[in-house]
Design a protein around this motif. Structure first.
Motif, short mmCIF file in Angstrom:
data_model
loop_
_atom_site.label_atom_id
_atom_site.label_comp_id
_atom_site.label_asym_id
_atom_site.label_seq_id
_atom_site.Cartn_x
_atom_site.Cartn_y
_atom_site.Cartn_z
N THR A 96 1.17 -0.58 -0.20
CA THR A 96 -0.19 0.07 -0.44
C THR A 96 1.13 1.04 -0.43
O THR A 96 1.53 1.58 0.94
CB THR A 96 -0.49 -0.17 0.96
N PRO A 97 0.85 1.45 -1.27
CA PRO A 97 1.85 2.82 -1.03
C PRO A 97 1.00 4.38 -0.45
O PRO A 97 2.09 4.70 -0.15
CB PRO A 97 1.79 3.59 -2.74
N THR A 98 0.15 4.31 -0.14
CA THR A 98 -0.10 5.50 0.87
C THR A 98 0.13 5.57 2.22
O THR A 98 0.08 6.45 2.89
CB THR A 98 -1.49 5.85 0.28
N LEU A 99 0.61 4.56 2.71
CA LEU A 99 0.79 4.05 3.70
C LEU A 99 2.75 4.29 4.45
O LEU A 99 3.51 3.10 4.44
CB LEU A 99 0.85 2.58 4.64
N ARG A 100 3.03 5.13 4.23
CA ARG A 100 4.18 5.19 4.60
C ARG A 100 4.41 6.57 5.65
O ARG A 100 5.75 7.62 5.91
CB ARG A 100 4.70 6.20 3.19
N ALA A 101 3.62 6.88 6.02
CA ALA A 101 3.82 8.40 6.88
C ALA A 101 4.75 7.60 8.13
O ALA A 101 5.05 6.26 8.22
CB ALA A 101 1.89 8.29 7.87
N HIS A 175 4.22 16.96 11.18
CA HIS A 175 3.83 16.68 9.43
C HIS A 175 5.40 17.36 9.15
O HIS A 175 4.90 17.81 7.11
CB HIS A 175 2.75 17.02 8.74
N ASP A 329 -6.85 3.36 7.89
CA ASP A 329 -6.41 2.96 6.46
C ASP A 329 -5.75 1.35 6.64
O ASP A 329 -5.62 1.09 5.75
CB ASP A 329 -5.51 4.24 6.65
N LYS A 332 -9.11 -0.31 5.91
CA LYS A 332 -9.55 -0.39 4.30
C LYS A 332 -8.94 -1.00 3.86
O LYS A 332 -9.34 -1.65 2.33
CB LYS A 332 -8.97 1.44 4.09
N SER A 333 -7.04 -1.54 3.19
CA SER A 333 -6.71 -2.58 2.86
C SER A 333 -7.06 -3.62 3.12
O SER A 333 -7.13 -4.12 1.93
CB SER A 333 -5.15 -1.55 3.03
N PRO A 350 -8.73 10.45 8.03
CA PRO A 350 -7.31 9.53 7.68
C PRO A 350 -7.03 9.03 9.22
O PRO A 350 -7.37 10.13 9.57
CB PRO A 350 -6.39 10.26 7.10
#
Length: 356
Positions: A96-101, A175, A329, A332-333, A350
């Motif tokens: 999941t590329p969006t989970l990089r925080a 952030h 998140d 959802k993945s 989010p």
């Protein structure tokens, strides 16, 4: 006298011929044993004729079967469950590329640590019952992996707590790219430290040559075990302080929002209850083992060691549920990977690292 000597010679030749005429027996055969036999009908006045008679006994081979401890079975099953859970978390984060925080970086590091801990428990069972555990390399490899993995698990939980505190304390500057850099540096530092701790037994800090210096977990020395236990107590005290500060900041934010006072008060109370449950679960899993490591040594009954080690390993079972599967998140993945859809009741907001 000549006649008597001839008679004795005749008797001995007769006995040898009778032996030669019998079934062939190999005197050098290890399965055939020979004993001296005596004819009980002979009186004490007559010469005693002793003959060799074979004592045939079946050759038996003793097979030693090591009894499997139920505690070891429980630890192996726990390790399998830990490995499956955390492998799923790692797969979701990786694909999941969006989970990089920063929060997900720390969750991924925790999942890797717990995955190694689960594999270490499985390998420990294999090395104990399926491989010759008397080999020093096998013992040191198993113990080193477990020390590194569980130490990394505890320190990653501390890092997640620090991340949550900083996200509230420095909400405006959290952030940024600097935060991501600091997160990677912190993760690298944790793993270097934990691998160093795991190498200590292999570098000579062990009790393989002196059983009197062993702790409850051989071959870890008593001094090393006490040092690790005291370090855990310090980490636990620091986590309690950080969670206390998180609660104070959350209540202060709730008081500053007058319009939504009732809503925020309810959500903040729920968050504090969740924080308390997380901290209590962590303490309940690790405190018994830490305290027992300080007061006990290798002379104590092994069942008490198992009784404190098993709850500590269960912490790695709980970690994915607390830190990963509760995250919207990641949920959802998981839904997208399993059924290709997302439930409508799943929160679309989010999730930040300050959320509990």
């Amino acid at each position: 006298m000549i006649l008597s000597l001839a008679a004795v010679a005749a008797m001995s030749s007769g006995s040898s011929s009778s032996l030669n005429s019998s079934s062939p027996l190999d005197p050098f055969d290890s399965s055939t044993s020979w004993s001296l036999g005596e004819d009980p009908s002979n009186s004490s006045s007559e010469p005693v004729v002793r003959t060799l008679t074979p004592d045939l006994q079946p050759a038996t081979t003793a097979v030693v079967v090591q009894e499997v401890s139920p505690w070891d079975i429980a630890l192996c099953v726990t390790g399998t469950l830990i490995s499956c859970e955390n492998a799923l978390v790692i797969a979701v984060l990786f694909y999941t590329p969006t989970l990089r925080a920063p929060m997900f970086i720390l969750i991924g590091s925790l999942a890797v640590a717990d995955l190694l801990a689960g594999l270490g428990l499985i390998l420990n069972f294999v090395f104990t019952y399926l491989v010759d555990s008397s080999v020093e390399f096998v013992t040191l490899l198993s113990v080193g992996l477990l020390i590194s993995a569980f130490s990394a698990s505890v320190l990653n939980i501390l890092a997640i707590t620090v991340d949550r505190y900083l996200s509230l304390y420095n909400a405006l500057t959290y952030h940024t790219e600097r935060t991501v850099t600091y997160t990677y540096v912190m993760v690298i530092f944790i793993w270097v430290l934990c691998f160093t701790l795991g190498l200590l037994p292999a570098l000579g800090w062990n009790c393989l040559r002196d059983d009197s210096a062993c702790s409850i977990c051989r071959p870890v020395t008593k001094i090393n075990a006490v040092a690790l236990a005291v370090t855990f107590l310090l980490v636990f005290a620091l986590m309690m302080q950080l969670y206390l500060q998180i609660c104070k900041i959350a209540f202060r934010h709730a008081q500053q929002i007058a319009v939504q006072h009732q809503f925020v008060a309810i959500s903040t109370t729920k968050g504090v209850s969740t924080l308390s449950a997380i901290l209590c679960a962590f303490g309940a899993c690790w405190l018994p083992f830490a305290m027992y490591s300080i007061v006990a040594d290798s002379t104590y009954p092994v069942k008490y060691t198992y009784a404190t080690v098993l709850p500590a390993t269960c912490c790695s079972v709980i970690n994915p549920i607390i830190y990963a599967f509760r995250n919207p998140d990641i949920q959802k993945s998981l839904w997208m990977a399993c059924c290709g859809c997302v439930p409508s009741n799943l929160s679309l907001r989010p999730r930040t690292s300050s959320d509990v």
